[in-house]
Design an enzyme around this catalytic site. Structure first.
Site, PDB file in Angstrom:
ATOM      1  N   ARG A  20       0.837  -1.189   0.000  1.00  0.00           N
ATOM      2  CA  ARG A  20       0.000   0.000   0.000  1.00  0.00           C
ATOM      3  C   ARG A  20       0.875   1.243   0.000  1.00  0.00           C
ATOM      4  O   ARG A  20       2.083   1.169   0.214  1.00  0.00           O
ATOM      5  CB  ARG A  20      -0.909   0.005   1.235  1.00  0.00           C
ATOM      6  CG  ARG A  20      -1.903  -1.131   1.286  1.00  0.00           C
ATOM      7  CD  ARG A  20      -2.554  -1.217   2.662  1.00  0.00           C
ATOM      8  NE  ARG A  20      -3.215   0.037   3.011  1.00  0.00           N
ATOM      9  CZ  ARG A  20      -3.495   0.431   4.254  1.00  0.00           C
ATOM     10  NH1 ARG A  20      -3.131  -0.327   5.277  1.00  0.00           N
ATOM     11  NH2 ARG A  20      -4.104   1.570   4.476  1.00  0.00           N
ATOM     12  N   SER A  22       0.622   4.027   2.050  1.00  0.00           N
ATOM     13  CA  SER A  22       0.779   4.822   3.270  1.00  0.00           C
ATOM     14  C   SER A  22       2.230   4.806   3.735  1.00  0.00           C
ATOM     15  O   SER A  22       3.017   3.921   3.363  1.00  0.00           O
ATOM     16  CB  SER A  22      -0.116   4.259   4.385  1.00  0.00           C
ATOM     17  OG  SER A  22       0.379   3.003   4.828  1.00  0.00           O
ATOM     18  N   LYS A  92      -2.596  -8.319  10.642  1.00  0.00           N
ATOM     19  CA  LYS A  92      -3.969  -8.207  11.137  1.00  0.00           C
ATOM     20  C   LYS A  92      -4.948  -7.787  10.032  1.00  0.00           C
ATOM     21  O   LYS A  92      -6.155  -7.960  10.178  1.00  0.00           O
ATOM     22  CB  LYS A  92      -4.044  -7.221  12.303  1.00  0.00           C
ATOM     23  CG  LYS A  92      -3.763  -5.768  11.983  1.00  0.00           C
ATOM     24  CD  LYS A  92      -3.734  -4.932  13.255  1.00  0.00           C
ATOM     25  CE  LYS A  92      -3.493  -3.468  12.968  1.00  0.00           C
ATOM     26  NZ  LYS A  92      -4.629  -2.805  12.330  1.00  0.00           N
ATOM     27  N   ASP A  93      -4.426  -7.248   8.911  1.00  0.00           N
ATOM     28  CA  ASP A  93      -5.288  -6.870   7.787  1.00  0.00           C
ATOM     29  C   ASP A  93      -5.601  -8.050   6.869  1.00  0.00           C
ATOM     30  O   ASP A  93      -6.496  -7.973   6.025  1.00  0.00           O
ATOM     31  CB  ASP A  93      -4.620  -5.780   6.938  1.00  0.00           C
ATOM     32  CG  ASP A  93      -4.485  -4.462   7.688  1.00  0.00           C
ATOM     33  OD1 ASP A  93      -5.281  -4.230   8.608  1.00  0.00           O
ATOM     34  OD2 ASP A  93      -3.580  -3.681   7.341  1.00  0.00           O
ATOM     35  N   ARG A 140     -13.521  -3.985  18.120  1.00  0.00           N
ATOM     36  CA  ARG A 140     -12.802  -4.559  19.264  1.00  0.00           C
ATOM     37  C   ARG A 140     -12.365  -3.470  20.237  1.00  0.00           C
ATOM     38  O   ARG A 140     -12.566  -3.593  21.462  1.00  0.00           O
ATOM     39  CB  ARG A 140     -11.570  -5.328  18.757  1.00  0.00           C
ATOM     40  CG  ARG A 140     -10.637  -5.825  19.858  1.00  0.00           C
ATOM     41  CD  ARG A 140      -9.339  -6.335  19.268  1.00  0.00           C
ATOM     42  NE  ARG A 140      -8.640  -5.304  18.515  1.00  0.00           N
ATOM     43  CZ  ARG A 140      -7.858  -4.384  19.053  1.00  0.00           C
ATOM     44  NH1 ARG A 140      -7.689  -4.342  20.365  1.00  0.00           N
ATOM     45  NH2 ARG A 140      -7.259  -3.478  18.299  1.00  0.00           N
ATOM     46  N   ARG A 141     -11.770  -2.412  19.711  1.00  0.00           N
ATOM     47  CA  ARG A 141     -11.336  -1.324  20.584  1.00  0.00           C
ATOM     48  C   ARG A 141     -12.526  -0.636  21.238  1.00  0.00           C
ATOM     49  O   ARG A 141     -12.489  -0.290  22.419  1.00  0.00           O
ATOM     50  CB  ARG A 141     -10.504  -0.313  19.780  1.00  0.00           C
ATOM     51  CG  ARG A 141      -9.125  -0.830  19.398  1.00  0.00           C
ATOM     52  CD  ARG A 141      -8.404   0.102  18.454  1.00  0.00           C
ATOM     53  NE  ARG A 141      -7.077  -0.412  18.115  1.00  0.00           N
ATOM     54  CZ  ARG A 141      -6.446  -0.154  16.983  1.00  0.00           C
ATOM     55  NH1 ARG A 141      -7.022   0.611  16.059  1.00  0.00           N
ATOM     56  NH2 ARG A 141      -5.257  -0.670  16.753  1.00  0.00           N
ATOM     57  N   ARG A 158     -10.958   7.295  10.801  1.00  0.00           N
ATOM     58  CA  ARG A 158     -10.335   6.596   9.682  1.00  0.00           C
ATOM     59  C   ARG A 158      -9.103   7.376   9.233  1.00  0.00           C
ATOM     60  O   ARG A 158      -8.848   8.489   9.656  1.00  0.00           O
ATOM     61  CB  ARG A 158     -11.323   6.482   8.506  1.00  0.00           C
ATOM     62  CG  ARG A 158     -12.428   5.445   8.678  1.00  0.00           C
ATOM     63  CD  ARG A 158     -11.919   4.009   8.601  1.00  0.00           C
ATOM     64  NE  ARG A 158     -11.027   3.779   7.495  1.00  0.00           N
ATOM     65  CZ  ARG A 158     -11.403   3.582   6.223  1.00  0.00           C
ATOM     66  NH1 ARG A 158     -12.690   3.573   5.911  1.00  0.00           N
ATOM     67  NH2 ARG A 158     -10.513   3.371   5.277  1.00  0.00           N
ATOM     68  N   VAL A 161      -1.893   6.440   9.627  1.00  0.00           N
ATOM     69  CA  VAL A 161      -1.394   6.808  10.948  1.00  0.00           C
ATOM     70  C   VAL A 161      -1.177   8.310  11.057  1.00  0.00           C
ATOM     71  O   VAL A 161      -1.586   8.953  12.038  1.00  0.00           O
ATOM     72  CB  VAL A 161      -0.087   6.056  11.266  1.00  0.00           C
ATOM     73  CG1 VAL A 161       0.532   6.581  12.564  1.00  0.00           C
ATOM     74  CG2 VAL A 161      -0.349   4.559  11.386  1.00  0.00           C
ATOM     75  N   THR A 163      -2.578  10.768   9.395  1.00  0.00           N
ATOM     76  CA  THR A 163      -3.862  11.475   9.422  1.00  0.00           C
ATOM     77  C   THR A 163      -4.519  11.371  10.791  1.00  0.00           C
ATOM     78  O   THR A 163      -5.014  12.360  11.348  1.00  0.00           O
ATOM     79  CB  THR A 163      -4.809  10.895   8.356  1.00  0.00           C
ATOM     80  OG1 THR A 163      -4.222  11.064   7.072  1.00  0.00           O
ATOM     81  CG2 THR A 163      -6.163  11.581   8.391  1.00  0.00           C
ATOM     82  N   ARG A 164      -4.506  10.164  11.351  1.00  0.00           N
ATOM     83  CA  ARG A 164      -5.148   9.972  12.650  1.00  0.00           C
ATOM     84  C   ARG A 164      -4.392  10.691  13.762  1.00  0.00           C
ATOM     85  O   ARG A 164      -5.005  11.233  14.687  1.00  0.00           O
ATOM     86  CB  ARG A 164      -5.266   8.474  12.946  1.00  0.00           C
ATOM     87  CG  ARG A 164      -6.390   7.815  12.150  1.00  0.00           C
ATOM     88  CD  ARG A 164      -6.528   6.338  12.459  1.00  0.00           C
ATOM     89  NE  ARG A 164      -5.511   5.545  11.777  1.00  0.00           N
ATOM     90  CZ  ARG A 164      -5.319   4.255  11.984  1.00  0.00           C
ATOM     91  NH1 ARG A 164      -6.050   3.614  12.884  1.00  0.00           N
ATOM     92  NH2 ARG A 164      -4.394   3.593  11.312  1.00  0.00           N
ATOM     93  N   CYS A 251     -14.141  -7.689  11.332  1.00  0.00           N
ATOM     94  CA  CYS A 251     -14.266  -6.344  11.877  1.00  0.00           C
ATOM     95  C   CYS A 251     -15.601  -6.113  12.566  1.00  0.00           C
ATOM     96  O   CYS A 251     -15.743  -5.209  13.363  1.00  0.00           O
ATOM     97  CB  CYS A 251     -14.077  -5.317  10.755  1.00  0.00           C
ATOM     98  SG  CYS A 251     -12.390  -5.250  10.137  1.00  0.00           S
TER      99      CYS A 251
END
Length: 572
Positions: A20, A22, A92-93, A140-141, A158, A161, A163-164, A251
């Site tokens: 990807r 990112s 995890k993805d 989950r979180r 969303r 990293v 951006t968040r 998810c």
């Protein structure tokens, strides 16, 4: 048609890695590229950016995009189409069912698996203001956050990293929750305000691990990539993903799992939760690492049964239903205890009677740490002691490796877990989680040397009993226990008081200035073990039940059984 033999020959000189776009994904691809270059310096490696469904739609929740695979399927399509030779994913993805024709050729050493808090207020989860706005789009979180902070407002979040992290500093959020591994890999660990322990907050299956995926037929590339595989990581995440697969989760379903090697076995813990965190079923299992798949499936089966029982109990009334239960242990230790009380219908009320602080003088401790290699056994009597020793080692520029020549003993599973997180192998845990039991069972020979690392107010019984066995004992405090200012709580409405140590009982009585007995004429008293119960009785308190297993789980179980007996008697 491409000749397979010539393709293999081409792979000897050049491969294309798909990832990807990112910053984190590029870091991960570059990390794998650099590792491959160490194996094959003459190999030409190109990185190709591929935009996935999850990257193209940054507004909708992940669950609305089709659950798992939104960050991987386009990359897998490129792999199957021979547009790339190798894919690097955050494990995890990646769906638990790998696409036909593809294999995970390697799982490198896992990074930090924990979640973490990033807050513009510079505080952790429990210190956030009431009604805090916390950002996450993970079911989950969300469930675990609401279990720990029922007052919180969960705000969708969303983006990559970067951006968040930017959003975390805006007025829209008081804090956000992210995977610690991603922030650390991007060199931004200093912006983390709290790491959430795996005991309190289970991560996604596979969190912190990378997956290197290739075509199953590319045997030469497989041989090269296999050199990057880390067997303990593969065993751990295999168990976690088997747990997830057996539950059929993704998810949309709040599921957490974490596995690690302990004492030459694989230990897996798992979680199934309701969306709002009001119902939470946890479990643990241990076994041979070679049986990782079976362990994951077995724990999933156990939790399915347990979750069904919880639902049945709710329809019949939970044992702690409508009971206000006072937690007297330190605020920083109360969250998991409170969660367990809520799960059985109770209302936890925090009234910390104990807190912890560093030593005022480190001279004796520093001297002992400097000669740690002289001891045959190092004995830790609390998880707090582990934490304060770890902090002191960091301040001295030392690592837990200074204990490598000694054998390590822990008073109980929580302490053993804390030591394992430091990379220390625990050789001994007593059959009963008491200091006196360590003195009886510790496999130490007469004339050997033991270093006891404990609280400043710990009983000297362990030192005395070991000395009677001919052991040369060095008994040191590694942190102080202090009495906090009493919190504003309406104690007259309390149904039960819990004591998790003798100190919590003593301080409770002291903080109430002689009114404790009057308060407890109507409230039940529950103690974590016989030593704590004896202290409570010496203070003039009536003890209604004592945990048979001297842990928080044991204390909760003792309360539940007590009230179940009361309820049963009332029906007769």
């Amino acid at each position: 048609m491409t000749n397979h033999k010539s393709e293999i020959e081409n792979l000897k000189s050049k491969i294309i890695i798909g990832t990807r776009g990112s910053a984190l994904a590029r870091w991960q691809a570059q990390h794998v590229r650099d590792a491959l270059k160490q194996i094959a310096p003459n190999l030409e490696i190109e990185i190709q950016i591929i935009k996935t469904t999850g990257d193209q739609d940054q507004t909708r929740a992940l669950a609305d995009l089709g659950s798992l695979g939104v960050f991987t399927k386009e990359i897998e399509h490129a792999l199957l189409a021979h547009a790339i030779d190798l894919a690097v994913h955050s494990l995890k993805d990646l769906p638990t069912e790998i696409a036909d024709g593809l294999v995970i050729a390697a799982m490198p050493t896992r990074a930090d698996p924990r979640d973490c808090i990033v807050s513009r207020h510079g505080v952790g989860l429990t210190q956030l203001p009431r009604g805090a706005r916390i950002g996450t789009s993970s079911a989950r979180r969300t469930a675990q956050l609401l279990a720990l902070r029922p007052d919180a407002h969960i705000i969708p979040l969303r983006g990559n990293v970067d951006t968040r992290m930017k959003k975390a500093q805006t007025a829209e959020y008081d804090a956000i929750v992210l995977a610690a591994a991603g922030i650390t890999r991007l060199g931004r660990a200093s912006e983390i305000t709290e790491y959430l322990t795996v005991e309190a907050f289970l991560p996604d299956p596979g969190q912190g691990a990378l997956a290197i995926e290739i075509r199953a037929a590319d045997t030469e590339l497989a041989a090269r990539v296999a050199q990057l595989d880390h067997a303990p990581t593969r065993a751990a995440v295999t168990a976690e993903r088997a747990f997830l697969r057996a539950l059929g989760g993704g998810c949309r379903m709040p599921i957490g799992a974490y596995a690690e090697t302990r004492n030459d076995s694989l230990h897996l813990r798992g979680l199934i939760a309701s969306d709002d965190g009001s119902r939470m079923t946890r479990g643990e299992i241990s076994g041979n690492a070679q049986d990782a798949e079976k362990l994951g499936a077995a724990l999933a089966t156990q939790l399915k049964v347990a979750a069904t029982l919880v639902v049945a109990q709710q329809s019949q009334g939970l044992p702690l239903q409508n009971k206000k239960i006072l937690i007297t242990r330190a605020h920083e230790q109360a969250a998991i205890f409170a969660e367990k009380i809520r799960a059985l219908g109770g209302e936890p009320v925090e009234f910390p009677t104990i807190d912890f602080a560093p030593l005022e003088n480190f001279r004796k401790l520093d001297h002992a740490l400097a000669r740690a290699s002289e001891f045959d056994w190092i004995v830790f009597t609390s998880a707090n002691g582990v934490r304060y020793v770890a902090e002191r080692l960091r301040e001295l520029g030392l690592t837990p490796a200074i204990f490598a020549t000694a054998q390590i003993a822990a008073i109980g599973p929580a302490t053993a877990q804390a030591l394992a997180q430091l990379g220390l192998h625990v050789e001994f845990v007593p059959t009963k989680y008491l200091g006196e039991q360590i003195a009886i069972e510790l496999p130490i020979a007469r004339g050997q040397r033991a270093l006891l690392l404990r609280a400043d107010i710990a009983s000297d019984l362990l030192e005395k009993k070991l000395s009677e066995r001919g052991i040369a004992v060095t008994n040191l405090a590694v942190y102080r226990t202090i009495t906090p200012v009493a919190s504003a709580v309406e104690l007259s409405a309390i149904d039960a008081v819990t004591f998790s140590s003798s100190s919590t009982a003593r301080n409770f009585v002291a903080m109430l200035n002689g009114t404790a007995e009057a308060l407890l004429t109507r409230a039940m008293v529950f103690c974590i073990g016989p030593v704590t119960a004896e202290t409570a009785r010496e203070l003039g308190l009536r003890v209604d039940a004592v945990a048979s297993e001297h842990t928080i789980d044991g204390l909760v179980d003792a309360m539940a059984k007590y009230y179940e007996v009361i309820a049963s008697a009332a029906k007769q």
